[in-house]
Design a protein around this motif. Structure first.
Motif, PDB file in Angstrom:
ATOM      1  N   LYS A 234       1.255  46.735 -43.088  1.00 19.80           N
ATOM      2  CA  LYS A 234       1.706  45.245 -43.450  1.00 19.80           C
ATOM      3  C   LYS A 234       1.149  44.112 -42.596  1.00 19.80           C
ATOM      4  O   LYS A 234       1.746  42.859 -42.816  1.00 19.80           O
ATOM      5  N   SER A 235       0.608  44.586 -41.434  1.00 22.81           N
ATOM      6  CA  SER A 235       0.255  43.522 -40.276  1.00 22.81           C
ATOM      7  C   SER A 235       1.692  42.890 -40.080  1.00 22.81           C
ATOM      8  O   SER A 235       1.359  41.276 -39.849  1.00 22.81           O
ATOM      9  N   LYS A 236       2.729  43.269 -39.804  1.00 19.19           N
ATOM     10  CA  LYS A 236       3.941  42.921 -39.431  1.00 19.19           C
ATOM     11  C   LYS A 236       4.336  43.147 -38.142  1.00 19.19           C
ATOM     12  O   LYS A 236       4.135  44.318 -37.609  1.00 19.19           O
ATOM     13  N   LYS A 237       4.958  42.145 -37.553  1.00 17.67           N
ATOM     14  CA  LYS A 237       5.344  42.543 -36.084  1.00 17.67           C
ATOM     15  C   LYS A 237       6.721  42.991 -35.864  1.00 17.67           C
ATOM     16  O   LYS A 237       7.422  42.712 -37.149  1.00 17.67           O
ATOM     17  N   ALA A 238       7.302  43.669 -35.360  1.00 17.61           N
ATOM     18  CA  ALA A 238       8.549  44.530 -35.150  1.00 17.61           C
ATOM     19  C   ALA A 238       9.833  43.619 -34.501  1.00 17.61           C
ATOM     20  O   ALA A 238       9.353  42.827 -33.599  1.00 17.61           O
ATOM     21  N   PHE A 239      10.900  43.786 -34.938  1.00 15.38           N
ATOM     22  CA  PHE A 239      11.982  43.236 -34.095  1.00 15.38           C
ATOM     23  C   PHE A 239      12.972  44.416 -34.136  1.00 15.38           C
ATOM     24  O   PHE A 239      13.225  45.289 -34.809  1.00 15.38           O
ATOM     25  N   VAL A 240      13.446  44.351 -32.621  1.00 12.80           N
ATOM     26  CA  VAL A 240      14.156  45.525 -32.088  1.00 12.80           C
ATOM     27  C   VAL A 240      15.385  44.895 -31.536  1.00 12.80           C
ATOM     28  O   VAL A 240      15.244  43.855 -30.831  1.00 12.80           O
ATOM     29  N   ALA A 241      16.419  45.074 -32.033  1.00 16.18           N
ATOM     30  CA  ALA A 241      17.794  44.854 -31.638  1.00 16.18           C
ATOM     31  C   ALA A 241      18.767  45.750 -30.630  1.00 16.18           C
ATOM     32  O   ALA A 241      18.715  46.896 -30.967  1.00 16.18           O
ATOM     33  N   TYR A 242      19.057  45.319 -29.701  1.00 20.11           N
ATOM     34  CA  TYR A 242      20.124  46.015 -28.683  1.00 20.11           C
ATOM     35  C   TYR A 242      21.397  45.737 -29.098  1.00 20.11           C
ATOM     36  O   TYR A 242      21.847  44.683 -28.917  1.00 20.11           O
ATOM     37  N   VAL A 243      22.330  46.723 -28.991  1.00 21.11           N
ATOM     38  CA  VAL A 243      23.524  46.662 -28.831  1.00 21.11           C
ATOM     39  C   VAL A 243      24.339  47.647 -27.932  1.00 21.11           C
ATOM     40  O   VAL A 243      23.755  48.821 -28.296  1.00 21.11           O
ATOM     41  N   MET A 244      25.695  47.391 -27.355  1.00 25.95           N
ATOM     42  CA  MET A 244      26.203  48.350 -26.712  1.00 25.95           C
ATOM     43  C   MET A 244      27.196  49.167 -27.581  1.00 25.95           C
ATOM     44  O   MET A 244      27.935  48.478 -28.259  1.00 25.95           O
ATOM     45  N   ALA A 245      26.726  50.478 -27.631  1.00 29.99           N
ATOM     46  CA  ALA A 245      27.768  51.299 -28.521  1.00 29.99           C
ATOM     47  C   ALA A 245      29.212  51.249 -27.780  1.00 29.99           C
ATOM     48  O   ALA A 245      29.526  51.404 -26.938  1.00 29.99           O
ATOM     49  N   GLY A 246      30.076  50.853 -29.110  1.00 28.12           N
ATOM     50  CA  GLY A 246      31.538  50.870 -28.657  1.00 28.12           C
ATOM     51  C   GLY A 246      32.130  49.615 -28.247  1.00 28.12           C
ATOM     52  O   GLY A 246      33.304  49.355 -27.737  1.00 28.12           O
ATOM     53  N   ASP A 247      31.149  48.447 -28.048  1.00 28.76           N
ATOM     54  CA  ASP A 247      31.601  47.244 -27.794  1.00 28.76           C
ATOM     55  C   ASP A 247      31.851  46.232 -28.858  1.00 28.76           C
ATOM     56  O   ASP A 247      30.865  46.194 -30.021  1.00 28.76           O
ATOM     57  N   PRO A 248      33.232  45.806 -29.126  1.00 23.60           N
ATOM     58  CA  PRO A 248      34.082  45.891 -28.036  1.00 23.60           C
ATOM     59  C   PRO A 248      35.153  47.007 -28.311  1.00 23.60           C
ATOM     60  O   PRO A 248      35.821  47.298 -27.652  1.00 23.60           O
ATOM     61  N   ASP A 249      34.742  47.809 -29.637  1.00 22.40           N
ATOM     62  CA  ASP A 249      35.579  49.053 -29.896  1.00 22.40           C
ATOM     63  C   ASP A 249      34.670  49.574 -30.921  1.00 22.40           C
ATOM     64  O   ASP A 249      33.534  49.149 -31.361  1.00 22.40           O
ATOM     65  N   TYR A 250      35.160  50.811 -31.091  1.00 25.40           N
ATOM     66  CA  TYR A 250      34.297  51.662 -31.906  1.00 25.40           C
ATOM     67  C   TYR A 250      33.846  51.227 -33.377  1.00 25.40           C
ATOM     68  O   TYR A 250      32.773  51.191 -33.645  1.00 25.40           O
ATOM     69  N   ASP A 251      35.223  50.941 -34.014  1.00 27.75           N
ATOM     70  CA  ASP A 251      34.886  50.422 -35.363  1.00 27.75           C
ATOM     71  C   ASP A 251      34.226  49.277 -35.660  1.00 27.75           C
ATOM     72  O   ASP A 251      33.272  49.093 -36.470  1.00 27.75           O
ATOM     73  N   THR A 252      34.233  48.169 -34.711  1.00 34.88           N
ATOM     74  CA  THR A 252      33.769  46.957 -34.702  1.00 34.88           C
ATOM     75  C   THR A 252      32.107  47.217 -34.539  1.00 34.88           C
ATOM     76  O   THR A 252      31.119  46.719 -35.165  1.00 34.88           O
ATOM     77  N   SER A 253      31.712  47.989 -33.521  1.00 41.52           N
ATOM     78  CA  SER A 253      30.561  48.440 -32.964  1.00 41.52           C
ATOM     79  C   SER A 253      29.754  49.258 -34.250  1.00 41.52           C
ATOM     80  O   SER A 253      28.639  48.761 -34.453  1.00 41.52           O
ATOM     81  N   LEU A 254      30.356  50.040 -34.653  1.00 46.82           N
ATOM     82  CA  LEU A 254      29.910  50.803 -36.008  1.00 46.82           C
ATOM     83  C   LEU A 254      29.515  49.667 -37.126  1.00 46.82           C
ATOM     84  O   LEU A 254      28.324  49.818 -37.794  1.00 46.82           O
TER      85      LEU A 254
END
Length: 263
Positions: free
Chosen positions: A14-34
Motif C-alpha cells: 500500500k506504499s504505507k509507513k508503519a506506526f508502532v506503539a510501545y506500552v508497558m504490560a500491566g501499567d498501571p494495572d492488569y485490567d487497564t493495560s489490557l
C-alpha cells in the motif's frame, strides 16, 4: 511468515509507513493495560510493542522505568504478561506483538519453556536489549527456530564495521534508535535520522523503524518520511502514568499513528 512479516508486506503493498506503539504490560494495572492494548489496533497501531516489566531497565528513561515499577507493584510478572497477550489474541489474530524487555526474566523461566509459552500466547517477535549479537546462541537463534522474529537495535554509534554483525541474524525489522542515550531523553530529528536509515537500508532488505525521541504527530510524520515507520513509547506511557482515561490515551495514539501514516 510471521505476523510481523505479513504486516510489513501489507504496508509495503500500500506504499504505507508503519506506526508502532510501545506500552508497558500491566501499567498501571492488569485490567487497564489490557484495555489499552486491545484499543491500540483501532487507534491505527500496526505493531504493538509490549514491555516486559523488569527491576533494572538500563536502556529506559524515567518514564518507562516508573511504568515498569507501577506494573511490578501491581503484581505483573512474565506469566501475566503472556496471559495479557493471550487475552488480546482472543479478539485479534492479526496485529503483531513484539515483546520488548531484558533477558533475566526469560533466562529465569528457561529459554525453551519461554519460547513455547510466548508462541502459544501469540507473541510474534522479541526485542531483548541486553543480548548482543555475540550471544545469538543464547536466545536469538532458538527464537527464530521457534518461529519468532528477533529484532535488533542499531544506534548512532553502530558504525559500518559493527553494522553487519548487528544485522546478521536480525529478522522482522531493524529498530533504529534515533538518539544516543535512554528512552524519552531527547527529540528525534529527521535530518539526522535520514542518512542513518539510508546507511542501514543499503545493507539489509528489512524495514527500518525508528524509535526514541518521538513525542508528537509532527515528529512521527517527519521520521516516517525518512524511514519505514516510527515507534512511540515514552510519550504514550507518560499519558498512562498521568492517569489519563483510556479513551484519551488512545486518541493521542491515533494522532501519532495518523502522523506516521500521512508520511
Amino acid at each position: 511468515m510471521t505476523r510481523i512479516d505479513a504486516k510489513f508486506a501489507e504496508l509495503s503493498a500500500k506504499s504505507k509507513k508503519a506506526f508502532v506503539a510501545y506500552v508497558m504490560a500491566g501499567d498501571p494495572d492488569y485490567d487497564t493495560s489490557l484495555e489499552v492494548v486491545k484499543g491500540l489496533p483501532g487507534a491505527g497501531v500496526d505493531v504493538i510493542e509490549l514491555g516486559l516489566p523488569f527491576t533494572d531497565p538500563m536502556a529506559d528513561g524515567p518514564t518507562i522505568q516508573l511504568a515498569g515499577q507501577r506494573a511490578l507493584d501491581a503484581g505483573m510478572t512474565l506469566q501475566r504478561t503472556l496471559q495479557l497477550a493471550t487475552e488480546f489474541r482472543k479478539g485479534d489474530d492479526t496485529t503483531p506483538i513484539v515483546l520488548m524487555g531484558y533477558y533475566n526474566p526469560i533466562y529465569s523461566r528457561g529459554v525453551e519453556t519461554f519460547l513455547q509459552d510466548a508462541k502459544a500466547a501469540g507473541i510474534d517477535g522479541l526485542i531483548v536489549v541486553d543480548l548482543p549479537p555475540e550471544e545469538d546462541d543464547e536466545l536469538c537463534l532458538p527464537a527464530q527456530k521457534a518461529g519468532l522474529n528477533f529484532i535488533r537495535l542499531a544506534t548512532p554509534t553502530t558504525d559500518d564495521k559493527r553494522l553487519p554483525k548487528v544485522l546478521q541474524n536480525t529478522s522482522g525489522f531493524v529498530y533504529y534508535v534515533s538518539i544516543t542515550g535512554i528512552t524519552g531523553a531527547a527529540e528525534a530529528e529527521a535530518v539526522d535520522v535520514g542518512p542513518e536509515v539510508a546507511r542501514i537500508k543499503s545493507q539489509t532488505d528489512l524495514p527500518v523503524i525508528v524509535g526514541f525521541g518521538i513525542k508528537t504527530p509532527e515528529t512521527s510524520r517527519a521520521i516516517a518520511r525518512v524511514a519505514d515507520g516510527a515507534v512511540v513509547g515514552s510519550a504514550i506511557v507518560a499519558k498512562i502514568g498521568d492517569g489519563e482515561a483510556v479513551d484519551d490515551v488512545l486518541a493521542f495514539v491515533k494522532s501519532l499513528a495518523d502522523g506516521a501514516h500521512s508520511a
